[in-house]
Write an enzyme that holds these catalytic residues in place. Structure first.
Site, PDB file in Angstrom:
ATOM      1  N   HIS A  95      29.714 -19.457 -48.888  1.00 33.58           N
ATOM      2  CA  HIS A  95      30.784 -20.105 -49.660  1.00 33.58           C
ATOM      3  C   HIS A  95      31.705 -19.051 -50.292  1.00 33.58           C
ATOM      4  CE1 HIS A  95      29.508 -24.424 -49.513  1.00 33.58           C
ATOM      5  NE2 HIS A  95      28.415 -23.830 -49.080  1.00 33.58           N
ATOM      6  N   SER A 136      30.278 -27.100 -34.486  1.00 36.43           N
ATOM      7  CA  SER A 136      31.673 -27.555 -34.483  1.00 36.43           C
ATOM      8  C   SER A 136      32.627 -26.394 -34.239  1.00 36.43           C
ATOM      9  CB  SER A 136      32.011 -28.288 -35.787  1.00 36.43           C
ATOM     10  OG  SER A 136      31.675 -27.503 -36.894  1.00 36.43           O
ATOM     11  N   GLU A 186      40.021 -28.055 -37.736  1.00 43.36           N
ATOM     12  CA  GLU A 186      38.934 -28.686 -38.500  1.00 43.36           C
ATOM     13  C   GLU A 186      39.436 -29.193 -39.849  1.00 43.36           C
ATOM     14  OE1 GLU A 186      35.153 -27.192 -37.944  1.00 43.36           O
ATOM     15  OE2 GLU A 186      34.276 -28.265 -39.621  1.00 43.36           O
ATOM     16  N   ASP A 216      33.174 -19.432 -39.831  1.00 43.36           N
ATOM     17  CA  ASP A 216      32.504 -19.888 -38.610  1.00 43.36           C
ATOM     18  C   ASP A 216      33.344 -19.605 -37.375  1.00 43.36           C
ATOM     19  OD1 ASP A 216      30.809 -20.937 -40.506  1.00 43.36           O
ATOM     20  OD2 ASP A 216      31.566 -22.987 -40.301  1.00 43.36           O
ATOM     21  N   TYR A 220      30.473 -30.322 -49.984  1.00 40.64           N
ATOM     22  CA  TYR A 220      31.167 -29.099 -49.592  1.00 40.64           C
ATOM     23  C   TYR A 220      32.535 -29.018 -50.269  1.00 40.64           C
ATOM     24  CZ  TYR A 220      33.077 -25.333 -46.777  1.00 40.64           C
ATOM     25  OH  TYR A 220      33.648 -24.150 -46.382  1.00 40.64           O
TER      26      TYR A 220
END
Ligand code: GLA
Length: 377
Positions: free
Chosen positions: A34, A124, A156, A168, A217
């Site tokens: 994060h 994803s 995304e 990611d 999130y």
């Protein structure tokens, strides 16, 4: 195997062979959680599990088959409308390519992968990056991996509705085989850190499945942004422990803890990258253990099963390495770094002592650091 499954599925669905095939790996984040949307640092590794996309251009429509779900989609690549579920990822990438001025042709597209969803290994991002890679090739464009990653991230955020950071997608697009990737999520400066030959990356699934769409999130992100505003900085990247300590009492106590995690984990990531580059697994492992505690106590994203799994791994590994929950949180996987010669005994320990919520022994992957996305046909 994946390649055969993909090509056989393509042939069965579209009665032909694909002209292009691309692959993109999932990732496991060693440390720096994060931190990406706070403009901080992260240190992921690309893993041998991946998504592959096969494409054959032709016609005006995009015909898509998700082989793992046995489901189809069809849409106009020049005017993409939203859709729920896995279709949002595909449509989102096509939409973003169009916005970037890429003329995406219609055609037949098949998708297959071996990353289970909800396991914290970025199925994803690997789908988005593999798709962008194959469709850019189909349009005759060559982009550098970072540009591909940022487009995938926008897909995304805009189409799926998760305000994710860039970790990611950058890990999936830009990591070199045999390396971890130190990402400066603000400057987008990337440093490949060679994984020492005697170090193993172990991924153990807690069996607690999570999703980023459950609101937690985006809530963490809001708390971090509020803390940054309150501290008078553009992002938590610009704050340090002293600035945070001086603001104690002014900040909401929950926001204060969230900020403490982000500031600490970003610092730990830089230290871990330096330690790993120097082959110092003892120091890297200590930083990973500290990161887990910080995720549990300050960021509030671990669950009893991942706490237990990390504790078991850390007890089995001792000072020689370390383990922590990895990814967005609330379940998923625990990652460990350990000396290669300890792999067998550490795996035996978790297999005998850990049970998933369904009462089963955990799934374990030994992840030799893989290469970022590539075109394979
Ligand atoms: C998810 C997001 C990433 C990152 C991690 C947490 O994987 O997609 O952008 O924020 O969580 O480090």
């Amino acid at each position: 195997m994946l390649q055969e499954r993909l090509c056989a599925g393509f042939a069965a669905r579209f009665g032909d062979v694909p002209a292009l095939v691309a692959r993109a790996p999932g990732r496991v984040n060693l440390i720096g959680e994060h931190t990406d949307y706070n403009d901080g640092f992260a240190l992921p590794v690309a893993i041998p599990l991946e998504t592959r996309v096969a494409f054959r251009p032709g016609g005006d429509r995009m015909l898509v088959c998700a082989l793992d779900f046995g489901e189809d989609d069809a849409f106009d690549p020049a005017a993409v409308a939203p859709a729920p579920g896995w279709r949002a990822y595909v449509r989102g990438v096509v939409d973003q390519l169009g916005r970037a001025g890429v003329r995406v042709p219609g055609g037949a597209l098949a998708i297959a992968g071996d990353i289970d969803r909800g396991t914290g290994l970025s199925s994803s991002a690997s789908l988005e990056v593999a798709l962008a890679t194959v469709l850019l090739a189909a349009a005759g464009e060559r982009w550098d991996p970072l540009r591909v990653a940022l487009l995938a991230q926008r897909a995304e955020c805009d189409f799926v509705g998760v305000r994710c950071g860039n970790l990611d997608q950058i890990a999936s697009a830009a990591t070199a085989a045999g390396h971890a990737l130190l990402i400066d999520c603000r400057s987008l400066d990337l440093r490949q850190i060679a994984m020492p030959a005697d170090v193993a990356v172990l991924i153990v699934q807690s069996g607690v499945v999570r999703g980023l769409l459950d609101g937690e999130y985006n809530l963490r992100r809001q708390q971090c942004e509020r803390a940054a505003r309150e501290l008078g900085v553009a992002a938590l990247r610009d704050a340090d422990a002293a600035l945070l300590a001086a603001a104690q009492g002014r900040l909401d106590p929950v926001d204060h803890r969230r900020a403490r995690h982000v500031i600490g984990d970003s610092r730990r990531t830089l230290a871990a990258a330096a330690a790993l580059a120097a082959g110092d697994l003892v120091a890297t492992g200590r930083l990973m253990r500290e990161s887990h505690v910080s995720q549990a106590e300050d960021f509030g994203i671990t669950v009893p099963h991942t706490d237990r799994l990390a504790a078991l791994l850390n007890a089995a590994i001792g000072e020689a390495g370390g383990a922590r929950q990895t990814g967005g949180g609330f379940g998923g996987a625990v990652v460990a770094l350990l000396p290669r010669h300890r792999l067998a005994d550490v795996q035996a320990a978790v297999l005998s002592d850990y049970r998933t919520p369904a009462g089963e022994p955990p799934e374990i992957t030994v992840a030799y650091p893989a290469a970022g996305a590539s075109l394979i046909r």
